[in-house]
Design an enzyme around this catalytic site. Sequence first.
Site, PDB file in Angstrom:
ATOM      1  N   GLU A  45       0.868  -8.033   7.945  1.00 46.14           N
ATOM      2  CA  GLU A  45       0.805  -6.676   8.483  1.00 46.14           C
ATOM      3  C   GLU A  45       0.867  -6.726  10.008  1.00 46.14           C
ATOM      4  O   GLU A  45       0.241  -7.587  10.648  1.00 46.14           O
ATOM      5  CB  GLU A  45      -0.505  -6.023   8.043  1.00 46.14           C
ATOM      6  CG  GLU A  45      -0.720  -4.617   8.570  1.00 46.14           C
ATOM      7  CD  GLU A  45      -2.046  -4.005   8.130  1.00 46.14           C
ATOM      8  OE1 GLU A  45      -2.176  -2.777   8.204  1.00 46.14           O
ATOM      9  OE2 GLU A  45      -2.948  -4.761   7.707  1.00 46.14           O
ATOM     10  N   LYS A 132       3.052   2.831   6.150  1.00 48.17           N
ATOM     11  CA  LYS A 132       1.722   2.902   5.540  1.00 48.17           C
ATOM     12  C   LYS A 132       1.304   4.364   5.365  1.00 48.17           C
ATOM     13  O   LYS A 132       1.306   5.142   6.317  1.00 48.17           O
ATOM     14  CB  LYS A 132       0.728   2.155   6.432  1.00 48.17           C
ATOM     15  CG  LYS A 132      -0.623   1.863   5.800  1.00 48.17           C
ATOM     16  CD  LYS A 132      -1.448   0.964   6.729  1.00 48.17           C
ATOM     17  CE  LYS A 132      -2.741   0.517   6.083  1.00 48.17           C
ATOM     18  NZ  LYS A 132      -3.503  -0.422   6.951  1.00 48.17           N
ATOM     19  N   CYS A 166      -2.008  -3.598   3.078  1.00 48.71           N
ATOM     20  CA  CYS A 166      -3.453  -3.708   3.251  1.00 48.71           C
ATOM     21  C   CYS A 166      -4.198  -2.798   2.272  1.00 48.71           C
ATOM     22  O   CYS A 166      -4.025  -2.892   1.066  1.00 48.71           O
ATOM     23  CB  CYS A 166      -3.813  -3.437   4.709  1.00 48.71           C
ATOM     24  SG  CYS A 166      -5.375  -4.187   5.242  1.00 48.71           S
TER      25      CYS A 166
END
Length: 317
Positions: A45, A132, A166
């Site tokens: 990430e 995200k 994540c």
Amino acid sequence: MNKPFKVAVVQAASIPQDSVATARKAVGLIQQAADQGAKVMVFPEAYLGGYPKGNTFGAPIGMRKPEGRDAFAAYHRQAIRLDGEEVALIAQAAVDTDTVVVMGCIEADGGTLYCTVLYFNGREGFVGKHRKLMPTAGERLIWGFGDGSTMPVIDTEYGRVGAVICWENYMPMLRMYMYSQGVAIYCAPTADDRDTWVPSMRHIALEGRCYVLTSCQHLRRDAYPDDFECALGDAPDTVLMRGGSAIIGPLGEVLAGPDFSGETILYADIDPNEILRGKFDFDASGHYARPDIFQLHVDTRAKQAVVPSVLHPTPEN
């Protein structure tokens, strides 16, 4: 491809103050992994642009300090643009090695930053991205929210490849959508280095009957300049992110990792037939679903704050 092939997760630190240098480092790592026979590789990430672990951006509740605004401006300058040099470098590396590369980055779009994953599909180069959907906790101060238009699963020679970033991996409905798209190689770039992370990855592999490739940076305080604000301390050898990257099989077995020792590349040979063997008794979006009781509706439209309308002139009489 029905034959076994090798995959890699790259556990490496970015160079937070220089995204172009980070991209050049990534080119070397892509070549290294390709030389070892890896056909698909996953980077952490925010690898390009950096994950500012421990920085508060000067924002107590109800306040924004001037130094926090300076920190954000500096962070924004290190973010990548899709037409920038960093993406071109990685795309060329994917072309040169004919490999599938999945890489986290910080993407600038106007004044807003997004935590994004970029997809590179061999000789096709750059083929797509995922933003995200839900930045976690303080990340919401510095990153915008993705929408449903960037949740692709990419068709590759090695199966369908998708990425969930994540703590998006804790969103059951997002996982279900990924399974419904037939994801075979489920990529999980992360900044979560806790002991609880790999058990979650094992659950997802078992739930999705897919291979899970999770990659986290191994990052020390000395990657940042001395004046970088860091709540974890200023000793150069302080470990800000300790890695924990891993490769998991479709029945939840750990094939490589987790590794907490430092920068490394983890490899595993994976067999697409194992996915089908796993689907025999469980398919979350198929024969084990109950659409007569539960249905998930997914809005994949792009959501823009400003949508210009074209006004057509009224014909004259």
